[in-house]
Structure formats: structure tokens, C-alpha cells
Scaffold this motif. Structure first.
Motif, short mmCIF file in Angstrom:
data_model
loop_
_atom_site.label_atom_id
_atom_site.label_comp_id
_atom_site.label_asym_id
_atom_site.label_seq_id
_atom_site.Cartn_x
_atom_site.Cartn_y
_atom_site.Cartn_z
N PRO A 1 0.83 -1.21 0.00
CA PRO A 1 0.00 0.00 0.00
C PRO A 1 0.87 1.26 0.00
O PRO A 1 1.94 1.29 0.61
CB PRO A 1 -0.79 -0.11 1.31
N ASP B 1 -5.14 2.73 0.36
CA ASP B 1 -4.77 1.94 -0.81
C ASP B 1 -5.23 0.48 -0.70
O ASP B 1 -4.43 -0.44 -0.58
CB ASP B 1 -3.25 2.02 -1.02
N TRP C 1 1.15 -1.38 8.26
CA TRP C 1 -0.19 -0.88 7.93
C TRP C 1 -1.26 -1.27 8.93
O TRP C 1 -2.43 -0.93 8.76
CB TRP C 1 -0.56 -1.29 6.51
N VAL D 1 -6.94 0.43 5.45
CA VAL D 1 -6.19 -0.77 5.05
C VAL D 1 -5.90 -1.70 6.23
O VAL D 1 -5.53 -2.86 6.03
CB VAL D 1 -4.85 -0.44 4.35
#
Length: 125
Positions: free
Chosen positions: A4, A9, A34, A42
Motif C-alpha cells: 500500500p 490503498d 499498515w 487498510v
């Protein structure tokens, strides 16, 4: 396949899921970043992916659990470790025990020891 680029994303996560584990093994150390904030869009899909990687995610999880970021530790425990199969989560027994017995003030504030203790109890330890 790519990591990402930002917290929104989701396309990158979909690509990683399509590639699957072990093809994505080299990315797990970076991917775990993340889940540092469980409120990011995400975070949950990445956590789901890490759970699906099973024992392959242990080195990345161990790095977080042995680190100094209590918020990241909290979300790693909540979103991933707590959802791993017991035999896989048991690989983190020493790290979980350390969080319970020698927590920092930040970890105490973020309720990391309580969550680690709950996981240990679930594992029967």
C-alpha cells in the motif's frame, strides 16, 4: 504486486491477497506497518492477510511486539495475534509473557498487558 502507498490503498491489499502467501513473504515485514492504527481503512484487510499467512507472519509480529510502539503492539495483538490459530499464536508465547510481566508505561496506558494476558489465557497459559 505492491505494498500500500497510503492508508486508503485497498487496491494494493487486493493484489497482495491475489498473490497469496508465500509469494508475498518478502513483504510481510513492511506490510505489518499498515496495522499500526486500526482505524486506517487498510488495517483490517492487511490484518486479515497476516492472519491468513499464519506462521509466516510470526517474524513480523515478533518485531512489533518486541518494539517500543505500544499502539502498534495493541493493534497487532487485537487484529492479528488474537485471531491466529492457537498453535501459531503459541509461537509468540515468550513475547506475550514479556508484555504481561514487564510492561512499559506506554504499554500500560494502551492496555497492551491486558490484551496479551487475555490471549495467553485463551491459549491455556
Amino acid at each position: 504486486m505492491r505494498l500500500p502507498e497510503d492508508k486508503f490503498d485497498l487496491d494494493a491489499v487486493t493484489q497482495l491477497e491475489a498473490a497469496g502467501f508465500p509469494a508475498t513473504a518478502p513483504f510481510l515485514g513492511d506490510l505489518i506497518a499498515w496495522i499500526a492504527d486500526g482505524n486506517w481503512p487498510v488495517a483490517v484487510p492487511v490484518a486479515d492477510f497476516l492472519v491468513s499467512a499464519g506462521a509466516g507472519a510470526i517474524p513480523a509480529l515478533r518485531k512489533v511486539l518486541q518494539g517500543r510502539d505500544a499502539i502498534h503492539q495493541y493493534f497487532a495483538l487485537l487484529l492479528v495475534v488474537d485471531r491466529l490459530p492457537p498453535d501459531v499464536a503459541a509461537l509468540l508465547h515468550g513475547d506475550l509473557k514479556q508484555l504481561v510481566t514487564s510492561p512499559s508505561l506506554d504499554q500500560i496506558r494502551e492496555e497492551v498487558p491486558e490484551l496479551a494476558e487475555r490471549i495467553l489465557q485463551k491459549l491455556g497459559n
